[in-house]
Write a protein that holds these residues in place. Structure first.
Motif, short mmCIF file in Angstrom:
data_model
loop_
_atom_site.label_atom_id
_atom_site.label_comp_id
_atom_site.label_asym_id
_atom_site.label_seq_id
_atom_site.Cartn_x
_atom_site.Cartn_y
_atom_site.Cartn_z
N ARG A 168 9.21 -6.62 -0.45
CA ARG A 168 10.41 -5.79 -0.33
C ARG A 168 11.08 -5.60 -1.69
NH1 ARG A 168 12.88 -4.06 4.12
NH2 ARG A 168 10.70 -3.62 4.50
N LYS A 169 11.09 -6.66 -2.50
CA LYS A 169 11.66 -6.53 -3.85
C LYS A 169 10.86 -5.52 -4.67
CE LYS A 169 13.80 -11.07 -4.21
NZ LYS A 169 13.43 -12.47 -4.29
N LYS A 170 9.53 -5.57 -4.54
CA LYS A 170 8.67 -4.63 -5.27
C LYS A 170 8.94 -3.20 -4.80
CE LYS A 170 4.90 -7.81 -6.29
NZ LYS A 170 3.63 -8.34 -5.76
N LEU A 171 9.11 -3.02 -3.50
CA LEU A 171 9.41 -1.68 -2.96
C LEU A 171 10.73 -1.16 -3.51
CD1 LEU A 171 8.99 0.73 -0.95
CD2 LEU A 171 10.28 -0.65 0.71
N THR A 172 11.78 -1.95 -3.40
CA THR A 172 13.10 -1.47 -3.84
C THR A 172 13.14 -1.28 -5.36
OG1 THR A 172 13.96 -3.73 -3.74
CG2 THR A 172 14.41 -2.33 -1.86
N ALA A 173 12.49 -2.16 -6.10
CA ALA A 173 12.43 -1.98 -7.56
C ALA A 173 11.70 -0.69 -7.90
CB ALA A 173 11.74 -3.19 -8.21
N PHE A 174 10.60 -0.42 -7.21
CA PHE A 174 9.85 0.81 -7.44
C PHE A 174 10.71 2.03 -7.10
CE2 PHE A 174 7.35 4.20 -5.40
CZ PHE A 174 6.70 4.68 -6.53
N LEU A 175 11.35 2.01 -5.94
CA LEU A 175 12.17 3.16 -5.53
C LEU A 175 13.32 3.39 -6.52
CD1 LEU A 175 12.29 2.63 -1.66
CD2 LEU A 175 10.90 4.28 -2.94
N ASP A 176 13.85 2.31 -7.08
CA ASP A 176 14.93 2.43 -8.06
C ASP A 176 14.47 3.10 -9.36
OD1 ASP A 176 16.77 1.31 -6.33
OD2 ASP A 176 16.67 -0.69 -7.23
N THR A 177 13.16 3.13 -9.61
CA THR A 177 12.66 3.77 -10.84
C THR A 177 12.55 5.28 -10.69
OG1 THR A 177 10.30 3.63 -10.25
CG2 THR A 177 11.26 1.72 -11.40
N ILE A 178 12.67 5.79 -9.48
CA ILE A 178 12.53 7.24 -9.24
C ILE A 178 13.85 7.91 -9.61
CG2 ILE A 178 12.03 9.03 -7.53
CD1 ILE A 178 10.41 6.83 -6.00
N GLU A 179 13.82 8.67 -10.72
CA GLU A 179 15.05 9.26 -11.24
C GLU A 179 15.64 10.30 -10.29
OE1 GLU A 179 14.73 10.57 -15.31
OE2 GLU A 179 13.60 8.76 -15.83
N ASP A 180 14.78 11.15 -9.72
CA ASP A 180 15.25 12.21 -8.83
C ASP A 180 14.57 12.06 -7.46
OD1 ASP A 180 16.12 14.45 -7.52
OD2 ASP A 180 15.10 15.89 -8.84
N PRO A 181 15.23 11.32 -6.53
CA PRO A 181 14.61 11.08 -5.22
C PRO A 181 14.29 12.35 -4.42
CG PRO A 181 16.52 9.65 -5.55
CD PRO A 181 16.52 10.64 -6.67
N SER A 197 0.83 -1.22 0.00
CA SER A 197 0.00 0.00 0.00
C SER A 197 0.86 1.26 0.00
CB SER A 197 -0.93 0.02 1.22
OG SER A 197 -1.84 -1.04 1.14
N SER A 198 2.00 1.21 0.67
CA SER A 198 2.90 2.36 0.71
C SER A 198 3.46 2.64 -0.69
CB SER A 198 4.04 2.12 1.70
OG SER A 198 3.53 2.02 3.02
N VAL A 199 3.80 1.59 -1.42
CA VAL A 199 4.27 1.76 -2.80
C VAL A 199 3.18 2.45 -3.63
CG1 VAL A 199 4.88 0.54 -4.94
CG2 VAL A 199 5.93 -0.14 -2.77
#
Length: 171
Positions: free
Chosen positions: A111-124, A52-54
Motif C-alpha cells: 500500500r505504501k508503494k501504491l500511494t508513493a507511486f500515485l503521489d509521483t503522478i503530477e497530473d492525475p 501488479s496494478s502499480v
C-alpha cells in the motif's frame, strides 16, 4: 489522487486488517479444502495484485499516443463473488506459511508503494485518458485500475469471512 479513492483504499484496507489481525498464524494458513486458498494466500494474492496494478499503471503512463476518453467500466462488478475469476499466474499466491504480522507488513508495504507511486503522478487527469488491458475486465482507464484495487480487496474480504466460517474462527 482523488480523496474519495484514497478514502476507499484506506477504509477497505482497514477492514481487511480487522478481519485478520486477531487470527493465529495457524488459522491464517489453514485451507478450508485442498482446492481453496488459505486466508494467508488470499492476502498474499492481494499484495501481488496491488504490486501488479502499480506496474500496469506505470506501463500505461509510459505509452505514447493512447490518449483518448476511455469507456468507463463498472469495476464494482468485481465484488460479485458469484462470478468466478481465475487469478492470472503472476498474481497466484505462494504456498508458503505466513505469520499474521508478516502478512500485515506485506500489505502495508504494497500500500505504501501504491500511494508513493500515485503521489509521483503530477497530473492525475492523465489517468482518465490512458488505459491498459486488465486480465478480468478488459481495456480499463488507469484511474479505474486504482479503483479496482479496493473493489477487488472487498471481494476477497468476503472470501476471508467465508473461510473464517468454514474453519470455525469465532468472530
Amino acid at each position: 489522487m482523488n480523496q474519495l479513492i484514497n478514502d476507499h483504499l484506506y477504509e477497505t484496507r482497514n477492514n481487511l486488517i480487522e478481519e485478520i489481525k486477531l487470527l493465529s498464524d495457524t488459522q491464517l494458513n489453514v485451507k478450508p479444502d485442498a482446492n481453496s486458498w488459505s486466508i494467508a494466500q488470499v492476502c498474499h494474492h492481494l499484495v501481488l495484485v496491488e504490486e501488479s496494478s502499480v506496474k500496469a499503471i506505470a506501463w500505461g503512463l509510459k505509452q505514447e499516443g493512447n490518449k483518448q476518453k476511455m469507456e468507463r467500466k463498472n469495476v464494482q462488478l468485481i465484488i460479485d463473488r458469484t462470478k468466478k475469476i481465475t487469478a492470472p499466474k503472476i498474481v497466484e499466491p505462494a504456498e508458503d506459511f505466513f505469520a499474521v504480522q508478516q502478512i500485515i507488513e506485506l500489505l502495508d508495504d504494497s500500500r505504501k508503494k501504491l500511494t508513493a507511486f500515485l503521489d509521483t503522478i503530477e497530473d492525475p487527469s492523465i489517468l482518465v485518458e490512458k488505459s491498459v488491458k486488465h486480465p478480468a475486465i478488459g481495456e480499463l482507464p488507469l484511474d479505474q485500475w486504482v479503483e479496482q484495487i479496493y473493489f477487488h480487496e472487498q471481494r476477497h474480504i468476503g472470501q476471508i469471512k467465508e473461510i473464517k466460517a468454514l474453519i470455525k474462527v469465532e468472530h
